[in-house]
Structures are given as structure tokens and as C-alpha cells.
Design an enzyme around this catalytic site. Structure first.
Site, PDB file in Angstrom:
ATOM      1  N   GLY A  67      39.766  26.619  45.014  1.00  0.00           N
ATOM      2  CA  GLY A  67      40.543  25.913  45.629  1.00  0.00           C
ATOM      3  C   GLY A  67      40.321  25.731  46.992  1.00  0.00           C
ATOM      4  O   GLY A  67      40.409  24.381  47.732  1.00  0.00           O
ATOM      5  N   GLN A 110      48.314  26.880  43.919  1.00  0.00           N
ATOM      6  CA  GLN A 110      48.887  27.745  43.020  1.00  0.00           C
ATOM      7  C   GLN A 110      50.105  26.987  42.190  1.00  0.00           C
ATOM      8  O   GLN A 110      51.669  27.650  41.294  1.00  0.00           O
ATOM      9  CB  GLN A 110      50.730  28.075  43.735  1.00  0.00           C
ATOM     10  N   ALA A 149      40.542  27.381  39.149  1.00  0.00           N
ATOM     11  CA  ALA A 149      41.120  28.152  37.150  1.00  0.00           C
ATOM     12  C   ALA A 149      42.093  29.404  37.948  1.00  0.00           C
ATOM     13  O   ALA A 149      42.467  29.919  36.527  1.00  0.00           O
ATOM     14  CB  ALA A 149      39.852  27.744  36.996  1.00  0.00           C
ATOM     15  N   THR A 176      24.082  22.727  40.996  1.00  0.00           N
ATOM     16  CA  THR A 176      24.353  22.599  39.948  1.00  0.00           C
ATOM     17  C   THR A 176      25.599  23.513  39.384  1.00  0.00           C
ATOM     18  O   THR A 176      25.957  23.612  40.063  1.00  0.00           O
ATOM     19  CB  THR A 176      22.728  23.486  39.029  1.00  0.00           C
ATOM     20  N   CYS A 236      43.867  37.159  50.400  1.00  0.00           N
ATOM     21  CA  CYS A 236      43.230  36.212  51.622  1.00  0.00           C
ATOM     22  C   CYS A 236      42.763  37.233  52.708  1.00  0.00           C
ATOM     23  O   CYS A 236      42.179  36.983  53.402  1.00  0.00           O
ATOM     24  CB  CYS A 236      42.564  34.804  51.900  1.00  0.00           C
TER      25      CYS A 236
HETATM   26  N1  PLP Z   1      45.520  27.434  48.470  1.00  0.00           N
HETATM   27  C1  PLP Z   1      46.225  28.075  47.819  1.00  0.00           C
HETATM   28  C2  PLP Z   1      48.071  28.063  48.341  1.00  0.00           C
HETATM   29  C3  PLP Z   1      46.250  30.162  47.221  1.00  0.00           C
HETATM   30  O1  PLP Z   1      47.278  31.000  47.134  1.00  0.00           O
HETATM   31  C4  PLP Z   1      44.672  30.040  47.277  1.00  0.00           C
HETATM   32  C5  PLP Z   1      44.365  31.268  46.685  1.00  0.00           C
HETATM   33  O2  PLP Z   1      44.812  32.401  46.791  1.00  0.00           O
HETATM   34  C6  PLP Z   1      43.907  29.197  47.636  1.00  0.00           C
HETATM   35  C7  PLP Z   1      44.320  28.038  48.540  1.00  0.00           C
HETATM   36  C8  PLP Z   1      42.225  29.538  47.454  1.00  0.00           C
HETATM   37  O3  PLP Z   1      42.083  29.080  46.859  1.00  0.00           O
HETATM   38  P1  PLP Z   1      40.749  29.747  45.966  1.00  0.00           P
HETATM   39  O4  PLP Z   1      40.493  31.562  45.751  1.00  0.00           O
HETATM   40  O5  PLP Z   1      40.167  29.278  44.911  1.00  0.00           O
HETATM   41  O6  PLP Z   1      39.383  29.572  46.381  1.00  0.00           O
END
Ligand code: PLP
Length: 377
Positions: free
Chosen positions: A70, A178, A200, A237, A328
Site C-alpha cells: 500500500g 483498509q 494484500a 522483477t 507503522c
Molecule cells: N494506508 C493505510 C490506511 C494503512 O492502514 C496501511 C497499513 O497499515 C498503509 C497505507 C500501508 O500499507 P502497506 O503496509 O501495505 O505498505
């Protein structure tokens, strides 16, 4: 007993997903760009996966671009708006995920764009009148607003926002990490955002795999330089096993979406009811306690005592895995909870559900919370 209630951070991979991925790490490995039979087989699987994902989103396969997740897809969308569409102003909200906020911060620090943040109410809903008055001011503009907030469940009506943006000629990107796999998407509808993204591991697929989906005719700029993969826009790749697994995961998620939503919502309501009985002063953040909120997330703030271990730590000791907010941010105080003005003397816990959770798990959580019993009410 172990109870996993941190599904907004990541979900458990479905066994059927693992099964379709495994051969690509063993006998079916091959580089999709290789011209021999093994390479061509891998290419075929990548393109089959693209088609499956496109079908789930009612999009054209040519509008799906595989990424590492994401975060990368959000980056790619926003950079494309700036580079391929000459966007000079980005309108957003302080409540976005850092996958968006930190891109905006970087672009603004390099003086490439002006960033305008919309006001929001105490539940995290942005001011759409303010958005419209900003859109009246001419200039190449991108609006980026998430579909559902990962911490407090507040959802934006992305169709209305897309309509508004398009009527003023602005582009609209929505961080749908989400909601892809949990809510219906229709990228061929003209009221869809210009860019949506998927990850995913949020819908029982593998970590480190995602995609950007654009509306037809929306130009993208080259994001990763190197080989010619992903129509020359994202070199490297392909993660064949991950892509195949993601397609399988999305297919499963989309097939039973309504049932999963209902199941999850019932669990959430059961937990809410129990929490209120145990801690009458508990407050549910954003719209996580309402029908309009993202069904999988319940964010609750409760009074804390100085000499006590945080409730989250007590839950962890009891084998219950929830979180304080976004994974995060690694446990630091959430920018979303801060922005919503939840009191300093509160502890916030985000419970996030998946289709794998059960009502006996919820009852176990409630029994542990009841035993905690040291929280001021
Ligand atoms: N955006 C939102 C709203 C998310 O909740 C997250 C992950 O927690 C992300 C972006 C980032 O996604 P990814 O972990 O696949 O990089």
C-alpha cells in the site's frame, strides 16, 4: 488462549492463498520477463492474477500496477499526479496514514507542491464545504483522502468526493488500503477515485505485495527506473508468488464480502456492549462505534491510573493481541488520536477484527478486561 485482534495491522494468510503461492517458490519458479517456457508460464500467472484483481474491482487489467504494498502504491499515485498531471496543490487531511502524509511532507519540503489540510470534526470527518471552496480556486489539484481511517474507522464517502473533485477538474486519490477486499469497489464507475490502492496483507494475502489501480485514461509517471516491467512504470522483477497469492486472497474476500462484513460487525457489537458494561465511561473514537464506521475497527479510549500497566500490556500478557493505533508508528502516540483531541489521561486501544475471529474470542477478551478491574470508571 491467544486472540488476534490486530487485523488492521496485518491479517493471517488464508491457507488457500498459501497453497497457490507455494509452487512458485518450488518447481514453478521463473522470471516472468524470461522468454523460455518457464518464464512464459510465470508471465501467464502474473497476467491471470492481474485479470482476477481487475474483475474484483470492476477495472481493466491494464489499469492495475503491482507494487510492494500500500505504501508504494500511495507514493506512486501521488508522484504520478505531480509529474504526469502537473499538480501544484494537494488537498488532504491530517488524519491520513503516514504513507500519504510523509509523501506530502517531502513534496512540500522540496517546494514542488503546496499542501492544504482540511478541517475535520471530532470524529475525523473532513469539511466538504471547505473542500469545495478550495476547489473553486483554479490550479492543477490533487485531493487525497483515505476511504477508511485505519485507527478510528471513520469513512469518507469517496463517490461524493470523486464527483466533487471531477466537477472542478481535480484529481482524486483515495488510500483504500483498509477497504479493498472488505468493501465493494467499482473503478469503471465515473464516481470512483482516479487512483485507489490495495495491500494484500490486509485481506489475508501475503505481506509485501500490493497494487495501484487507476481509472482508465489517467496517466501515470515512471516510478521505479530499471527494466520495462509493469508497462515500463515500475521496474523490478515481479513478486510472482505474492501477486498470485494476492489475487487468490482478493477473490476469496470479494466472493464472501457481505457475509464477512456481517460476521465482523456482530463481533464488534458484542465487544462494544461488553466494554460499556465493564467501563461505562469508555469512549469509542472516530466513528468506530457507529454503523457508518469501518466494520473491522473498534477504537476505545479509557481512563488510566498512574501506577498501572497499560491495559494493552495486560491484554498482551493474557494472549490478546490488539494495538494502540497504527503499527507503522511503532507504539508512539498516534497523530490521529491526538488530532481528534482524545484526553491526555486516556489509554486508547484499537481492536481490529477479521473473518477468522469468533464470539468466544470476544468473550475471552471481555473476561480479561473485566478482571483488569483497575480502571477508573
Ligand atoms: N494506508 C493505510 C490506511 C494503512 O492502514 C496501511 C497499513 O497499515 C498503509 C497505507 C500501508 O500499507 P502497506 O503496509 O501495505 O505498505
Amino acid at each position: 488462549m491467544e486472540v488476534y485482534l490486530d487485523n488492521a495491522a496485518t491479517t493471517r494468510m488464508d491457507a488457500a492463498v498459501f497453497d497457490v503461492m507455494a509452487p512458485f517458490y518450488r518447481e514453478a519458479f521463473g522470471n516472468p520477463s524470461a522468454t523460455h517456457t518457464r518464464g512464459r508460464r510465470a508471465r501467464l500467472e502474473v497476467e491471470k492474477a492481474r485479470k482476477t484483481i481487475a474483475e474484483c474491482l470492476n477495472a481493466a487489467p491494464a489499469d492495475i500496477f503491482f507494487t510492494s504494498g500500500g505504501t508504494e502504491a500511495d507514493n506512486m499515485a501521488i508522484h504520478s499526479a505531480v509529474r504526469a498531471h502537473g499538480v501544484k496543490r494537494i488537498i488532504s487531511s491530517h488524519l491520513e496514514h503516514h504513507a500519504v502524509l510523509n509523501v506530502l511532507k517531502d513534496l512540500s519540503a522540496r517546494e514542488l507542491v503546496e499542501i492544504v489540510f482540511l478541517d475535520h470534526d471530532s470524529q475525523g470527518r473532513v469539511d466538504l464545504d471547505q473542500l469545495e471552496s478550495l476547489l473553486l480556486i483554479k490550479g492543477e489539484t490533487l485531493v487525497t483522502l483515505m476511504h477508511a481511517n485505519n485507527e478510528v474507522a471513520t469513512m469518507h464517502d469517496i463517490s461524493s468526493i470523486a464527483r466533487l473533485c471531477h466537477s472542478y477538474g481535480a484529481l482524486f486519490h483515495s488510500d483504500t488500503v483498509q477497504t479493498v477486499g472488505h468493501y465493494q469497489m467499482d473503478m469503471l464507475d465515473e464516481t470512483s477515485p482516479d487512483f485507489i490502492v490495495g495491500s494484500a496483507h490486509k485481506f489475508h494475502g501475503p505481506q509485501g505485495t500490493g497494487f495501484l489501480c487507476r481509472r482508465p485514461t489517467i496517466a501515470l509517471s515512471r516510478f521505479l527506473h530499471g527494466g520495462g516491467q509493469e508497462m515500463g512504470l515500475r521496474a523490478g522483477t515481479e513478486n510472482v508468488a505474492g501477486i498470485v497469492g494476492m489475487a487468490k486472497a482478493l477473490e476469496i474476500a470479494c466472493t464472501n464480502m457481505k457475509n464477512h462484513q456481517q460476521h465482523i460487525l456482530q463481533l464488534k457489537k458484542r465487544l462494544m456492549k461488553g466494554i460499556i458494561e465493564i467501563f461505562p465511561s469508555a469512549q469509542f473514537n472516530g466513528t468506530s462505534g457507529q454503523e457508518t464506521g469501518l466494520c473491522s475497527v473498534l477504537s476505545v479510549s479509557m481512563d488510566i491510573l498512574d501506577d498501572e500497566l497499560p491495559i494493552l500490556a495486560k491484554l498482551n500478557i493474557a494472549g490478546i493481541y490488539a494495538s494502540g493505533g497504527s503499527a507503522c508508528t511503532g507504539g508512539s502516540k498516534s497523530h490521529v488520536i491526538n488530532a481528534l483531541g482524545t484526553g491526555e489521561r486516556k489509554e486508547t486501544i484499537r481492536f481490529s477484527f477479521s473473518r477468522n475471529n469468533t464470539s468466544s474470542e470476544v468473550d475471552y477478551v471481555l473476561s480479561v478486561m473485566s478482571a483488569v478491574g483497575t480502571v477508573k470508571v
